[in-house]
Design a protein around this motif. Structure first.
Motif, PDB file in Angstrom:
ATOM      1  N   GLN A 121      13.003  -6.361   1.598  1.00 31.45           N
ATOM      2  CA  GLN A 121      12.072  -7.255   0.899  1.00 31.45           C
ATOM      3  C   GLN A 121      12.862  -8.272   0.093  1.00 31.45           C
ATOM      4  OE1 GLN A 121      10.059  -4.067  -0.997  1.00 31.45           O
ATOM      5  NE2 GLN A 121       8.126  -4.440   0.038  1.00 31.45           N
ATOM      6  N   ASP A 155      13.607  -0.783   3.400  1.00 33.85           N
ATOM      7  CA  ASP A 155      12.405  -0.417   2.646  1.00 33.85           C
ATOM      8  C   ASP A 155      11.203  -0.244   3.562  1.00 33.85           C
ATOM      9  OD1 ASP A 155      11.982  -3.272   3.044  1.00 33.85           O
ATOM     10  OD2 ASP A 155      13.206  -3.567   1.255  1.00 33.85           O
ATOM     11  N   VAL A 156      10.365  -1.276   3.700  1.00 34.61           N
ATOM     12  CA  VAL A 156       9.145  -1.128   4.495  1.00 34.61           C
ATOM     13  C   VAL A 156       9.364  -1.695   5.895  1.00 34.61           C
ATOM     14  CG1 VAL A 156       7.724  -1.229   2.438  1.00 34.61           C
ATOM     15  CG2 VAL A 156       8.221  -3.330   3.687  1.00 34.61           C
ATOM     16  N   LEU A 157       8.289  -1.794   6.672  1.00 30.35           N
ATOM     17  CA  LEU A 157       8.414  -2.372   8.006  1.00 30.35           C
ATOM     18  C   LEU A 157       8.595  -3.883   7.917  1.00 30.35           C
ATOM     19  CD1 LEU A 157       5.444  -0.620   9.868  1.00 30.35           C
ATOM     20  CD2 LEU A 157       7.821   0.126   9.731  1.00 30.35           C
ATOM     21  N   LEU A 198      12.404  -1.027  11.512  1.00 30.86           N
ATOM     22  CA  LEU A 198      11.900   0.172  10.858  1.00 30.86           C
ATOM     23  C   LEU A 198      12.922   0.764   9.904  1.00 30.86           C
ATOM     24  CD1 LEU A 198      10.214  -0.089  13.556  1.00 30.86           C
ATOM     25  CD2 LEU A 198       9.831   2.341  13.322  1.00 30.86           C
ATOM     26  N   PRO A 199      12.429   1.482   8.887  1.00 34.73           N
ATOM     27  CA  PRO A 199      13.365   2.086   7.949  1.00 34.73           C
ATOM     28  C   PRO A 199      14.055   3.331   8.497  1.00 34.73           C
ATOM     29  CG  PRO A 199      11.095   2.404   7.224  1.00 34.73           C
ATOM     30  CD  PRO A 199      11.030   1.601   8.465  1.00 34.73           C
ATOM     31  N   ASN A 200      13.474   3.977   9.488  1.00 32.35           N
ATOM     32  CA  ASN A 200      14.067   5.257   9.855  1.00 32.35           C
ATOM     33  C   ASN A 200      14.684   5.292  11.242  1.00 32.35           C
ATOM     34  OD1 ASN A 200      11.596   5.017  11.072  1.00 32.35           O
ATOM     35  ND2 ASN A 200      11.188   7.203  11.059  1.00 32.35           N
ATOM     36  N   ARG A 201      14.841   4.144  11.868  1.00 30.32           N
ATOM     37  CA  ARG A 201      15.535   4.165  13.156  1.00 30.32           C
ATOM     38  C   ARG A 201      15.997   2.756  13.500  1.00 30.32           C
ATOM     39  NH1 ARG A 201      10.198   5.564  16.720  1.00 30.32           N
ATOM     40  NH2 ARG A 201       9.761   6.787  14.882  1.00 30.32           N
ATOM     41  N   GLU A 251       5.916  -8.733  10.365  1.00 26.95           N
ATOM     42  CA  GLU A 251       5.177  -7.531   9.976  1.00 26.95           C
ATOM     43  C   GLU A 251       5.001  -7.608   8.479  1.00 26.95           C
ATOM     44  OE1 GLU A 251       2.825  -5.204  10.658  1.00 26.95           O
ATOM     45  OE2 GLU A 251       4.137  -4.514  12.282  1.00 26.95           O
ATOM     46  N   TYR A 252       3.754  -7.582   8.046  1.00 23.21           N
ATOM     47  CA  TYR A 252       3.469  -7.795   6.631  1.00 23.21           C
ATOM     48  C   TYR A 252       4.287  -6.840   5.752  1.00 23.21           C
ATOM     49  CZ  TYR A 252       1.153  -7.990   2.192  1.00 23.21           C
ATOM     50  OH  TYR A 252       0.919  -8.106   0.853  1.00 23.21           O
ATOM     51  N   ASP A 274      -3.025  -4.989  -1.590  1.00 21.47           N
ATOM     52  CA  ASP A 274      -2.503  -6.049  -0.725  1.00 21.47           C
ATOM     53  C   ASP A 274      -1.840  -5.465   0.508  1.00 21.47           C
ATOM     54  OD1 ASP A 274      -0.227  -4.942  -1.745  1.00 21.47           O
ATOM     55  OD2 ASP A 274       0.822  -6.838  -1.967  1.00 21.47           O
ATOM     56  N   THR A 275      -2.385  -4.381   1.018  1.00 23.44           N
ATOM     57  CA  THR A 275      -1.727  -3.695   2.128  1.00 23.44           C
ATOM     58  C   THR A 275      -2.151  -4.235   3.481  1.00 23.44           C
ATOM     59  OG1 THR A 275      -3.525  -2.117   2.176  1.00 23.44           O
ATOM     60  CG2 THR A 275      -1.617  -1.531   0.865  1.00 23.44           C
ATOM     61  N   TYR A 281      -0.590  -0.281   6.852  1.00 21.95           N
ATOM     62  CA  TYR A 281       0.614   0.250   7.481  1.00 21.95           C
ATOM     63  C   TYR A 281       1.547   0.911   6.461  1.00 21.95           C
ATOM     64  CZ  TYR A 281       0.185  -1.488  12.287  1.00 21.95           C
ATOM     65  OH  TYR A 281      -0.193  -1.691  13.594  1.00 21.95           O
ATOM     66  N   THR A 282       2.031   2.073   6.809  1.00 22.12           N
ATOM     67  CA  THR A 282       3.041   2.761   6.002  1.00 22.12           C
ATOM     68  C   THR A 282       4.414   2.239   6.413  1.00 22.12           C
ATOM     69  OG1 THR A 282       3.076   4.484   7.671  1.00 22.12           O
ATOM     70  CG2 THR A 282       1.718   4.878   5.719  1.00 22.12           C
ATOM     71  N   PRO A 283       5.443   2.348   5.624  1.00 26.52           N
ATOM     72  CA  PRO A 283       5.462   2.922   4.274  1.00 26.52           C
ATOM     73  C   PRO A 283       5.053   1.936   3.174  1.00 26.52           C
ATOM     74  CG  PRO A 283       7.681   2.381   4.952  1.00 26.52           C
ATOM     75  CD  PRO A 283       6.796   2.034   6.100  1.00 26.52           C
ATOM     76  N   TYR A 284       4.670   0.697   3.548  1.00 28.76           N
ATOM     77  CA  TYR A 284       4.261  -0.217   2.481  1.00 28.76           C
ATOM     78  C   TYR A 284       3.117   0.392   1.680  1.00 28.76           C
ATOM     79  CZ  TYR A 284       3.154  -4.452  -0.036  1.00 28.76           C
ATOM     80  OH  TYR A 284       2.928  -5.354  -1.037  1.00 28.76           O
ATOM     81  N   PRO A 322       6.657   6.381  10.069  1.00 26.41           N
ATOM     82  CA  PRO A 322       5.647   5.314   9.928  1.00 26.41           C
ATOM     83  C   PRO A 322       4.894   5.018  11.228  1.00 26.41           C
ATOM     84  CG  PRO A 322       7.878   4.410   9.771  1.00 26.41           C
ATOM     85  CD  PRO A 322       8.014   5.900   9.773  1.00 26.41           C
TER      86      PRO A 322
END
Ligand code: HEM
Ligand SMILES: [Cu+2]
Lengths: 362, 597
Positions: A109, A142-144, A159-162, A182-183, B158-159, B164-167, B261
């Motif tokens: 981010q 962090d996030v997607l 992705l955070p995990n792969r 990706e938001y 604001d998701t 969607y995770t992990p946000y 996720p």
């Protein structure tokens, strides 16, 4: 609207683009024909069988198996063709040639970091050689996120995990945009990067100097880093609000901190804020600046401090007073310790002196 | 020359007078009671008609709020930079717009409002199978709505509507918890309505109303109900898992806690793809009714349309992965999902061809509901074809998460579901309120909506394929022109919508009294008098002797008209008293059915 592109598609600059574009236009024209057929039939029927008197009756119609079969079978064949074509192209998009040049991409981010095989790393600035397959191996901290270069027609979630990857072979030199699709939160729409396609020679010399010409002055260095390191995604230069405080007029003003205290934004303060962003949060902002800037070199820090100075009245005066014409004096000015004295105009410390034990990480 | 509209036809005022001497309109039954009593009567009613109307009012509020949010978003996008709102505000706007439109408007919309109102009447039934459960569904829906308001008061979220995770596992504080809980709650409303409708359709059909004589709206609702009952629990459970992860830090979706996720995306779309069929199948049903009535022609390929709805409902469970072509699922799954996506696209296409063919040798009457129906055919075709486009694996790599997808789903959900809803609303308005809306304004508004919609959303398609990502508060300057066009379109669209709101409200007070069957429609709900017998819809259970769209047998079944339509100009004797025991209306119908058999 966009030179090199068509009404529907942006300019194309990778070997994958023609494959995807021809498929796009095949489906597009098939759709246009089907759509036109439906609309023309509709308009004709509406006109032909419009109700002229309220006693109008319909006529009995036999349903025709043949017609129904036609409009079931033809579209089915059409979509099967499109499916096979689409999936073969998808395989092509998905599998990178084995000799591809590999670059590590990290999404966070809200910036993109790129790490080259020789250890060079940049932020918000991707350089790739032309006519050579490049594979991006991507992950997120962090996030997607999702890495998208419209001109190359490639996109993949990060992705955070792969690890995920995209590959492309750029065909045209130039600068293109990479976007996050990706938001990912507040500054999602500012999470962009420039993709510069260069010929192999230029690319290699760029890589050697890590993108910064060796004869650049600190202010110039800082300016390059400002974009390269992605500072610009959060800090503006024109005073407009961003995710972080603007740099305009920052140097030398009294900064309000979140804990209620006030400090003067001197070179120390700036240096500390870059290395340990969490240690002093400006009032009204969140503690979200990445900690990774702690790994910037002294040379890079000097450049950034000088560049930030350049953005305020006071800093400009200081730079000038220091006679910032040659590289060394400018560096000295930028590295100087500010005592916080409002009147202080000239550097008071030796070049490169470390302001305090805390900020010193050498 | 087209004939005059029913609202201006002379006999309609006589018809209206009936309300005062014979029957009382179901809405005015308790007019002589004190105000608080009448409010209480509404709140505790188990009459499917009134529950349908209460849903209608609630849905209108949600639609209005979500629509205004959309207009604000379009204002912000007039220029590339952040002008009107900060990033965070914009992100909350699109999130709330999506959540409200999808979960609190489109999913319940047609079944809960029009379905509740029309379904029992189309079946010749007194009410739905479980009237109290029906009222409970409404209150559960309201509870979900209030929780949504709570989420907004807690600071909003604001998701995105997709959470969607992990946000979504750490963004947004308590608002996200409350919102996900709200979706869990509204899910039950959906499930109960679905159950209610399934049982009603199986058990409460009038004698003679066999499955292949059912109106296609009933078939559409039946297919929808199956999906509601089978799919909704999945979103409920997903939301609970998300809540558990957030509150107890159990790692399910968040990689920081050891979760995955992508698993969330599978769960989410396992509901949300079928949910798009919850939204569109009832719309298909309405379009069948409208095409038949206003073409005065049986629906071409009745069986194909009826059964394909059910086929789509079931196949719809097998394509969720097409939302994840570039998310990191395996290539093999992507290929299988793409193939099934096409298989399910074909029946939708066939339906469009059937509706167009319905007009063949018909007698086409371009009243407002028909205009919406034709808009539907136009817009839904674009929506379906763009759906095929994004279903092409390699092309979707480029188009995914861009404005092209935004354009696609607005063409299907707004151009499809909302057009059908508006068509149905105008079509059944005389039945629901006893009043006619202003036909001229109706046509003007339909035209504004059609034009405005296309300006707003066709530009999305081009923006997207040019590479404009969705959910962007700011954008590259090269997209400015198209964004501006889209914003201007949204004003035309919004203008049309407010016009509709205006003349519908106006008609409830000042509108002309409606006749029993202003459209000469063939289905059962139009066969009774106006105002209709209350509370049980029919004086006697009707006996059905023909298919829903057998227009060549229609004269016998429209006591309110001469069977020619255009305002039902022949008066029918109606008993002076409303006690219904000797119901002349019912007797007459029985006489007619005898004749026809
Ligand atoms: C011919 C029929 C259809 C096909 C082939 C189709 C195909 C697709 C595909 C492949 C996607 C994913 C695109 C992407 O994210 O890259 C998609 C997205 C979507 N479709 Fe459709 N679709 C069809 C009809 C519908 C209908 C009838 C609706 C709703 C009434 C609908 C609503 C949506 C929505 C809401 C999304 C996007 C969700 C999001 O990412 O927020 N589609 N469609
Ligand atoms: Cu889908």
């Amino acid at each position: 609207m966009n030179d090199g592109g068509t009404v529907w598609l942006p300019e194309s600059a990778s070997t994958l683009a023609p494959t995807i574009d021809s498929l796009f236009y095949f489906v597009y024209w098939a759709s246009v024909i089907i759509f036109a057929g439906v609309v023309i039939a509709m308009l004709y029927l509406i006109w032909k069988y419009r109700r002229e008197s309220h006693a109008d009756r319909m006529k009995l119609v036999e349903e025709s198996r043949l017609i129904e079969a036609t409009w079931i079978v033809l579209p089915t064949i059409l979509v099967l063709v499109v499916f096979v074509w689409g999936f073969r192209a998808y395989i092509k998009v998905g599998v990178a040639p084995p000799d591809a040049y590999e670059i590590r991409v990290t999404g966070k981010q809200w910036l993109w970091e790129f790490e080259y095989p020789d250890g060079t790393s940049t932020t918000g600035e991707l350089h790739v050689p032309v006519d050579r397959p490049v594979k991006l191996v991507m992950s997120s901290t962090d996030v997607l996120h999702s890495f998208f270069v419209p001109a190359f027609r490639v996109k993949h979630d990060v992705l955070p995990n792969r690890y995920t990857s995209v590959w492309f072979e750029a065909t045209k030199e130039g600068t293109y945009k990479a976007l996050c699709t990706e938001y990912c939160g507040a500054s999602h729409s500012q999470m962009t990067a420039n993709v510069t396609v260069q010929d192999q020679g230029e690319f290699e010399s760029w890589l050697k100097s890590a993108g910064i010409p060796s004869d650049a002055s600190p202010v110039e260095r800082g300016k390059i880093l400002y974009e390269q390191q992605g500072c610009n995604t959060c800090h503006s230069l024109d005073g407009s609000e961003g995710t972080g405080p603007t740099w305009k007029g920052l140097y030398g003003h009294d900064a309000q901190l979140a804990d209620g205290s006030t400090v003067t934004a001197d070179a120390n303060y700036i240096r500390q804020s870059i290395l340990k962003p969490g240690s002093q949060i400006a009032k009204g902002y969140q503690n979200i600046m990445p900690a990774s800037y702690g790994s910037l070199s002294e040379r890079e820090l000097t450049g950034l401090v000088a560049f930030i100075k350049k953005q305020s009245e006071k800093g400009r005066a200081e730079l000038k007073a220091a006679g910032a014409t040659s590289d060394s004096t400018a560096a000295a000015a930028a590295d100087s310790i500010s005592t916080g004295d409002e009147q202080q105009q000239a550097p008071s410390g030796p070049p490169g002196a470390m302001p305090s034990a805390e900020a010193s990480n050498q | 020359m087209p004939t005059s509209t029913p609202s201006t036809a002379a006999p309609s005022s006589t018809a209206g007078a009936r309300g005062t001497d014979g029957y009382t309109h179901y809405l005015n039954k308790d007019a002589d009671q004190p105000f608080y009593q009448r409010v209480w009567n509404w709140m505790t009613t188990v009459d499917h008609k009134k529950i349908g109307l209460m849903y209608g009012v609630s849905l209108a509020i949600v639609f209005l709020v979500a629509g205004v949010l959309a207009m604000l978003m379009r204002m912000e996008l007039l220029s590339p930079g952040p002008e009107l709102f900060a990033n965070d505000t914009y992100n909350q706007l699109f999130t709330m717009h999506g959540v409200l439109m999808v979960f609190l408007f489109l999913v319940p919309s047609i079944p809960a409002m029009l379905g509740n109102f029309v379904l029992p009447m189309q079946l010749g039934a007194k009410d739905v199978a479980f009237p109290r459960l029906n009222l409970a569904s409404y209150y559960i829906y309201v509870a979900g709505g209030l929780m949504t308001v709570g989420a907004i008061l807690l600071g909003g979220l604001d998701t995105g509507w997709t959470f969607y995770t992990p946000y979504s596992t750490d963004a947004g504080g308590n608002a996200v918890l409350v919102m996900t809980a709200a979706l869990f709650v509204t899910g039950f409303s959906s499930i109960f309505t679905g159950l209610n409708f399934i049982v009603t359709i199986h058990k409460m059909r009038a004698p003679g109303l066999t499955w292949n004589r059912l109106p296609l709206f009933v078939w559409g609702l039946y297919a929808t109900s199956i999906v509601q009952v089978l799919a909704t629990p999945v979103i409920g459970i997903t939301m609970i898992l998300l809540i558990l992860e957030r509150t107890l830090s159990i790692g399910i979706f968040d990689p920081a806690l050891g979760g995955d996720p992508i698993l969330f995306q599978h769960f989410f779309w396992f509901y949300s793809h079928p949910a798009v069929y919850i939204m569109i199948l009832p719309g298909f049903g309405i379009i069948s009714e409208l095409m038949a009535t206003f073409s005065r022609q049986r629906v071409y390929g009745y069986t194909a349309i009826a059964l394909s709805s059910v086929a789509i409902a079931l196949l719809g469970f097998l394509v969720w992965g097409h939302h994840m072509f570039v998310s990191g699922q395996s290539a093999v799954s992507a290929i299988i999902f793409s193939l099934i996506t096409y298989l399910i696209g074909i029946p939708s296409g066939i339906k469009v061809f059937n509706w167009v063919a319905t007009m063949y040798k018909g007698s086409i009457w371009l009243q407002t509901p028909m205009l919406y129906s034709l808009s539907f055919l136009f817009l839904f075709t674009i929506g379906g074809l763009t759906g095929i486009m994004v279903g092409v694996l390699a092309v979707d790599v480029h188009l995914h998460d861009t404005y092209f997808v935004v354009g696609h789903f607005h063409y299907v959900m707004m151009g499809g579901t909302v057009m059908a809803l508006f068509g149905g609303l105008h079509y059944w308005w005389p039945k629901m309120t006893g009043k006619m809306y202003n036909e001229t304004l109706g046509k003007i508004a339909a035209a504004l909506v059609f034009v405005g919609f296309n300006i707003t959303f066709f530009s999305h398609l081009i923006l997207g394929s040019q590479g404009m990502p969705r959910r962007y508060a700011t954008y590259l300057p090269r997209f400015e022109t198209l964004h501006q066009i889209s914003t201007y379109g949204s004003w035309v669209l919004g203008g049309g919508m407010f016009l509709i709101l205006g003349y519908l409200l106006h008609s409830m007070v000042w509108g002309e009294e409606a006749t029993a069957n202003p459209w000469a429609a063939p289905t059962l709900e139009w066969t009774h008098t106006t105002p209709m017998p209350d509370p049980h819809n029919f004086e006697h259970t009707p006996i059905v002797t023909r298919g829903a769209y057998d227009f060549h047998k229609i004269e016998e079944l429209i006591p309110g008209g001469d069977g020619a339509g255009d305002g039902a100009v022949t008066e029918v004797g109606v008993p002076a008293s409303g006690d219904g025991a000797s119901g002349g209306d019912g007797q007459q119908r029985r006489r007619e059915t005898e004749q026809s058999s």
